[in-house]
Design an enzyme around this catalytic site. Structure first.
Site, mmCIF file in Angstrom:
data_model
loop_
_atom_site.group_PDB
_atom_site.id
_atom_site.type_symbol
_atom_site.label_atom_id
_atom_site.label_comp_id
_atom_site.label_asym_id
_atom_site.label_seq_id
_atom_site.Cartn_x
_atom_site.Cartn_y
_atom_site.Cartn_z
ATOM 1 C CD GLN A 36 -0.802 -0.863 3.632
ATOM 2 O OE1 GLN A 36 -2.137 -0.909 3.548
ATOM 3 N NE2 GLN A 36 -0.153 -1.417 4.686
ATOM 4 C CE1 TYR A 66 -9.701 0.954 15.199
ATOM 5 C CE2 TYR A 66 -12.005 1.195 14.127
ATOM 6 C CZ TYR A 66 -11.024 0.323 14.165
ATOM 7 O OH TYR A 66 -10.485 -0.717 13.547
ATOM 8 C CD GLN A 67 -7.010 2.081 17.760
ATOM 9 O OE1 GLN A 67 -6.937 0.899 17.808
ATOM 10 N NE2 GLN A 67 -6.291 3.029 16.947
ATOM 11 C CG ASP A 91 -2.911 1.569 14.881
ATOM 12 O OD1 ASP A 91 -3.962 1.663 13.667
ATOM 13 O OD2 ASP A 91 -3.205 0.910 15.861
ATOM 14 C CG ASP A 153 -3.047 -12.512 4.182
ATOM 15 O OD1 ASP A 153 -3.149 -12.740 2.844
ATOM 16 O OD2 ASP A 153 -3.879 -12.085 4.851
ATOM 17 C CG ASP A 171 -7.472 -1.990 13.986
ATOM 18 O OD1 ASP A 171 -6.413 -1.713 14.400
ATOM 19 O OD2 ASP A 171 -8.142 -1.212 13.384
ATOM 20 C CB SER A 173 -6.558 -0.919 5.577
ATOM 21 O OG SER A 173 -6.024 -1.978 5.351
ATOM 22 C CE1 TYR A 240 -11.501 5.121 12.578
ATOM 23 C CE2 TYR A 240 -10.075 6.328 11.270
ATOM 24 C CZ TYR A 240 -10.003 5.308 12.276
ATOM 25 O OH TYR A 240 -9.359 4.492 12.643
HETATM 26 N N1 SAM Z 1 -8.296 1.623 12.509
HETATM 27 C C1 SAM Z 1 -7.973 1.462 11.231
HETATM 28 C C2 SAM Z 1 -9.464 1.511 10.264
HETATM 29 O O1 SAM Z 1 -10.197 1.412 11.036
HETATM 30 O O2 SAM Z 1 -9.566 1.657 9.231
HETATM 31 C C3 SAM Z 1 -7.129 0.407 10.785
HETATM 32 C C4 SAM Z 1 -5.902 0.642 11.245
HETATM 33 S S1 SAM Z 1 -4.708 -0.465 11.238
HETATM 34 C C5 SAM Z 1 -3.286 0.427 10.593
HETATM 35 C C6 SAM Z 1 -5.026 -1.382 9.426
HETATM 36 C C7 SAM Z 1 -4.040 -2.402 9.105
HETATM 37 O O3 SAM Z 1 -4.515 -3.485 8.456
HETATM 38 C C8 SAM Z 1 -2.813 -1.584 8.342
HETATM 39 O O4 SAM Z 1 -1.784 -1.838 9.136
HETATM 40 C C9 SAM Z 1 -2.651 -2.747 7.185
HETATM 41 O O5 SAM Z 1 -1.445 -3.170 6.664
HETATM 42 C C10 SAM Z 1 -3.302 -4.083 7.778
HETATM 43 N N2 SAM Z 1 -3.816 -5.043 7.002
HETATM 44 C C11 SAM Z 1 -4.488 -5.068 5.830
HETATM 45 N N3 SAM Z 1 -4.769 -6.194 5.278
HETATM 46 C C12 SAM Z 1 -4.247 -7.116 5.983
HETATM 47 C C13 SAM Z 1 -4.261 -8.335 5.922
HETATM 48 N N4 SAM Z 1 -4.758 -9.297 4.864
HETATM 49 N N5 SAM Z 1 -3.475 -9.490 6.950
HETATM 50 C C14 SAM Z 1 -2.905 -8.709 7.853
HETATM 51 N N6 SAM Z 1 -3.078 -6.970 8.095
HETATM 52 C C15 SAM Z 1 -3.692 -6.539 7.110
#
Ligand code: SAM
Length: 299
Positions: A36, A66-67, A91, A153, A171, A173, A240
Site C-alpha cells: 500500500q 476507535y481503539q 498501529d 496475511d 482492525d 484497513s 473517519y
Molecule cells: N483503525 C483503522 C481503520 O479502522 O481503518 C485500521 C488501522 S490498522 C493500521 C489497518 C492495518 O491492516 C494496516 O496496517 C494494514 O497493513 C493491515 N492489513 C490490511 N490487510 C491485511 C491482511 N490481509 N492481513 C493482515 N493485516 C492487514
C-alpha cells in the site's frame, strides 16, 4: 488522496461529493510498500496522522475513540477473555487496549505490512508502545511479554489457527488493497473457526450510516450466515469519513449478549487502567440505531 498546499484531503469515489481535510504541519514519511501507499504527517491540530492508500487510519488526537470501542465492546461481552487475536492493527492501538484487561494471558497481532509497525513505533509512540521489540526471536514485545507479533496475511494465519481465541479484533484497513478479502463470507468463516466456544469478534465495518447502508446491510447479512449473533455498533471519530464509524460485533454462541457489558470495568481492569471514551453506558447506547438506519440494519 490529495495534498494541496498545506492540506491533506481524503477524497474517494466511495464517498462521492465530500472530502475531509486535515492541515499539515510537516510531512514525516511518504512511500509505497509492497502492499500500500503510506503517508505519515504531523498535523497542526490532530497530532501525527497515519494514512494508508489515501485513507486516514489514525490520528493521535482521536484514535482512542476507535481503539477503545472496537476492543472493549468485545472484551466486555466475554466472561473471561484470555487469548486475543488482532488482525491488522499495525498501529498498536488495539493491542494497547486489550492489555488493559487483567484476564488477558496472550495477545497475537497479525499485521501484513511491517512498515506500518515500524512507522507507528517512530511516529505514533502512544499507540505502538506495546509492539516495541517485536523483531525479537519469538516476536515478544519488550514492554509486555503477553504480546506476540506476526508479520503475515491475516487470512492465511486464521486458516492455520482454529478454536484458539476468545476474542478476535479485525482492525484492518478498508476492503481494497491488502484487506480486500477480509470482508467476505470465507473470512467470516475463518474467524468463526478460530474462536473458542464463547468467542466474540469485533470488526471495523468500513462503512458508515451516512454513505452506503446497502453495503452495511449485505455485510450484516453475510455475517449472519456464519454467526448466530451479529450486532452493529457506532463510535464517533471526527477524522473517519463522516465522523461516524460502524463496528460489527459477532458471537459464536447464540446466547451471548453483546449489547450490554457483562461485567464492570472495575472488575476487569489491570492496575489502574482507564478509558477516555468507553464506559458501560456508552457500550449499551452504541448499539441504538437512528430510525432511518433501522430499515437496513437489525440489532
Ligand atoms: N483503525 C483503522 C481503520 O479502522 O481503518 C485500521 C488501522 S490498522 C493500521 C489497518 C492495518 O491492516 C494496516 O496496517 C494494514 O497493513 C493491515 N492489513 C490490511 N490487510 C491485511 C491482511 N490481509 N492481513 C493482515 N493485516 C492487514
Amino acid at each position: 488522496m490529495a495534498i494541496r498546499g498545506d492540506w491533506f484531503y481524503e477524497e474517494s469515489e466511495s464517498w462521492p461529493g465530500q472530502a475531509f481535510g486535515i492541515r499539515i504541519k510537516k510531512i514525516l514519511y511518504e512511500g509505497k510498500t509492497m502492499f500500500q501507499e503510506v503517508l505519515v504527517f504531523e498535523s497542526t491540530d490532530y497530532g501525527n496522522v497515519l494514512v494508508l492508500d489515501g485513507v486516514v487510519q489514525a490520528t493521535e488526537r482521536d484514535e482512542f475513540a476507535y481503539q477503545e470501542m472496537i476492543t472493549h465492546l468485545a472484551m466486555m461481552s466475554h466472561q473471561n477473555p484470555q487469548k486475543v487475536l488482532v488482525v491488522g492493527g499495525g498501529d498498536g492501538g488495539c493491542v494497547r487496549e486489550v492489555l488493559k484487561h487483567k484476564s488477558v494471558q496472550r495477545v497475537d497481532l497479525v499485521e501484513i505490512d511491517r512498515t506500518v509497525i515500524d512507522l507507528s513505533l517512530k511516529y505514533l509512540p502512544e499507540m505502538s508502545k506495546y509492539l516495541n521489540g517485536y523483531e525479537s526471536e519469538n516476536q515478544e514485545s519488550k514492554n509486555d511479554p503477553r504480546v506476540h507479533v506476526h508479520i503475515c496475511d491475516g487470512f492465511k494465519y486464521l486458516a492455520e489457527h482454529t478454536d484458539q481465541y476468545d476474542i478476535i479484533i479485525s482492525d484492518t484497513s478498508d476492503p481494497d488493497g491488502p484487506a480486500e478479502q477480509l470482508f467476505g463470507k470465507n473470512y467470516f468463516q475463518l474467524l468463526n473457526q478460530a474462536l473458542t466456544s464463547q468467542g466474540v469478534i469485533a470488526m471495523q465495518a468500513s462503512e458508515n450510516i451516512w454513505l452506503r447502508l446497502d453495503i452495511l446491510k449485505s455485510l450484516q447479512e453475510t455475517c449472519s450466515e456464519v454467526f448466530p449473533v451479529v450486532n452493529y455498533a457506532s463510535t464517533c471519530v471526527p477524522t473517519y469519513t463522516s465522523g461516524q464509524l460502524g463496528l460489527l460485533l459477532c458471537a459464536k454462541d447464540k446466547n451471548t449478549n453483546l449489547k450490554q457489558p457483562q461485567k464492570s470495568w472495575e472488575d476487569v481492569k489491570l492496575n489502574n487502567a482507564s478509558n477516555k471514551y468507553y464506559n458501560e453506558k456508552i457500550h449499551a447506547s452504541s448499539f441504538v440505531l437512528p430510525t432511518f438506519v433501522k430499515r437496513f440494519i437489525s440489532n
